[in-house]
Design an enzyme around this catalytic site. Structure first.
Site, PDB file in Angstrom:
ATOM      1  N   ARG A  73      16.702  39.147  13.511  1.00 40.81           N
ATOM      2  CA  ARG A  73      16.383  40.378  12.767  1.00 40.81           C
ATOM      3  C   ARG A  73      14.956  40.363  12.224  1.00 40.81           C
ATOM      4  O   ARG A  73      14.321  41.404  12.088  1.00 40.81           O
ATOM      5  CB  ARG A  73      17.393  40.561  11.623  1.00 40.81           C
ATOM      6  CG  ARG A  73      17.345  41.949  10.962  1.00 40.81           C
ATOM      7  CD  ARG A  73      18.518  42.137  10.029  1.00 40.81           C
ATOM      8  NE  ARG A  73      18.629  43.501   9.539  1.00 40.81           N
ATOM      9  CZ  ARG A  73      18.315  43.890   8.313  1.00 40.81           C
ATOM     10  NH1 ARG A  73      17.848  43.006   7.445  1.00 40.81           N
ATOM     11  NH2 ARG A  73      18.444  45.154   7.946  1.00 40.81           N
ATOM     12  N   ILE A 131      15.514  50.134   8.873  1.00 38.40           N
ATOM     13  CA  ILE A 131      16.411  49.297   9.660  1.00 38.40           C
ATOM     14  C   ILE A 131      17.655  49.107   8.806  1.00 38.40           C
ATOM     15  O   ILE A 131      17.572  48.734   7.633  1.00 38.40           O
ATOM     16  CB  ILE A 131      15.737  47.958  10.036  1.00 38.40           C
ATOM     17  CG1 ILE A 131      16.695  47.076  10.858  1.00 38.40           C
ATOM     18  CG2 ILE A 131      15.215  47.215   8.840  1.00 38.40           C
ATOM     19  CD1 ILE A 131      16.009  45.829  11.430  1.00 38.40           C
ATOM     20  N   SER A 132      18.808  49.440   9.352  1.00 40.99           N
ATOM     21  CA  SER A 132      20.036  49.515   8.562  1.00 40.99           C
ATOM     22  C   SER A 132      20.505  48.145   8.075  1.00 40.99           C
ATOM     23  O   SER A 132      20.203  47.108   8.672  1.00 40.99           O
ATOM     24  CB  SER A 132      21.160  50.167   9.378  1.00 40.99           C
ATOM     25  OG  SER A 132      20.847  51.499   9.702  1.00 40.99           O
ATOM     26  N   GLN A 133      21.251  48.170   6.984  1.00 41.57           N
ATOM     27  CA  GLN A 133      21.926  46.985   6.442  1.00 41.57           C
ATOM     28  C   GLN A 133      22.760  46.324   7.544  1.00 41.57           C
ATOM     29  O   GLN A 133      23.477  47.006   8.278  1.00 41.57           O
ATOM     30  CB  GLN A 133      22.823  47.464   5.301  1.00 41.57           C
ATOM     31  CG  GLN A 133      23.695  46.442   4.645  1.00 41.57           C
ATOM     32  CD  GLN A 133      24.647  47.100   3.651  1.00 41.57           C
ATOM     33  OE1 GLN A 133      24.691  48.319   3.543  1.00 41.57           O
ATOM     34  NE2 GLN A 133      25.396  46.295   2.941  1.00 41.57           N
TER      35      GLN A 133
END
Length: 221
Positions: free
Chosen positions: A39, A65-67
């Site tokens: 990530r 950028i999503s959890q």
């Protein structure tokens, strides 16, 4: 020569254990995919030390950028398997597409921001994801030239499930996306294409996403 880049393997393993597995993400393929995809490579350098926190992070063009948990929840809800063809609406940095590509056969990720689409292509090529195609366009209209899709995931919140996306689902296909306006409580929903061509919706969770902009979404402000 030893690499000078930081090694986030321990942080990645802790994220999978504490943020995913202990919160109900049980699919071994999903957990393995999150253990594999770096990530930190999908965020700006000054954000890398935050890459495995339990929160979204800003990226270029005012997007996020999503959890990790939300990405995992959406993939699990979509029931993505090894033979599936998947459409992701809102490619962003390419992180979710990279995770999906560890499981699915092919991923098409559509992005409306030209700069994000270009940087996403470069990043995914450099990291080695040959089964992902990032295309530029209005995500609310899908990508009919590659349809039908076994699963569609939208990383932005719409006013409704766009009819063009429903039309691009294969029989038995699944769509997972948030519904609601930015700033309001949004509902993450899962839709399953029924034999009669209708979409059966189920509510999953309350979430917060950026708005889905496009002809079948919200107007750009």
């Amino acid at each position: 020569m030893a690499s000078s880049l930081p090694d986030f393997a321990a942080e990645r393993a802790a994220m999978v254990e504490h943020q995913l597995r202990r919160r109900g993400i049980a699919d071994a393929q999903i957990l393995d995919a999150f253990r594999t995809v770096p990530r930190e490579a999908f965020v700006d350098e000054d954000q890398r030390h935050l890459a495995y926190g339990d929160h979204p992070l800003p990226i270029a063009a005012g997007q996020t950028i999503s959890q990790p948990y939300i990405v995992a929840l959406m993939i699990q809800a979509a029931g993505i398997g090894p033979g599936d063809r998947v459409l992701e609406v809102g490619a962003g940095s390419g992180y979710a597409a990279a995770v999906i590509a560890q499981i699915a056969r092919d991923v098409v990720a559509i992005e409306r921001q030209p700069a994000l689409a270009e940087s996403g292509r470069e990043r995914l090529s450099r990291l080695g994801y040959p089964n992902i195609e990032i295309v530029e366009g209005d995500g609310t209209l899908g990508w009919p030239q590659a349809a039908p899709f076994d699963a569609i995931l939208a990383a932005a919140s719409g006013r409704h499930v766009p009819p063009p996306l429903i039309a691009q689902l294969a029989p038995g296909g699944r769509i997972v996306m948030p519904i609601g306006a930015a700033g309001d409580a949004q509902e993450l929903v899962r839709g399953v294409m029924q034999p009669d061509g209708t979409l059966r919706l189920h509510r999953l969770a309350e979430v917060r996403f950026v708005p889905l902009i496009g002809a079948e979404g919200w107007d750009e402000r």
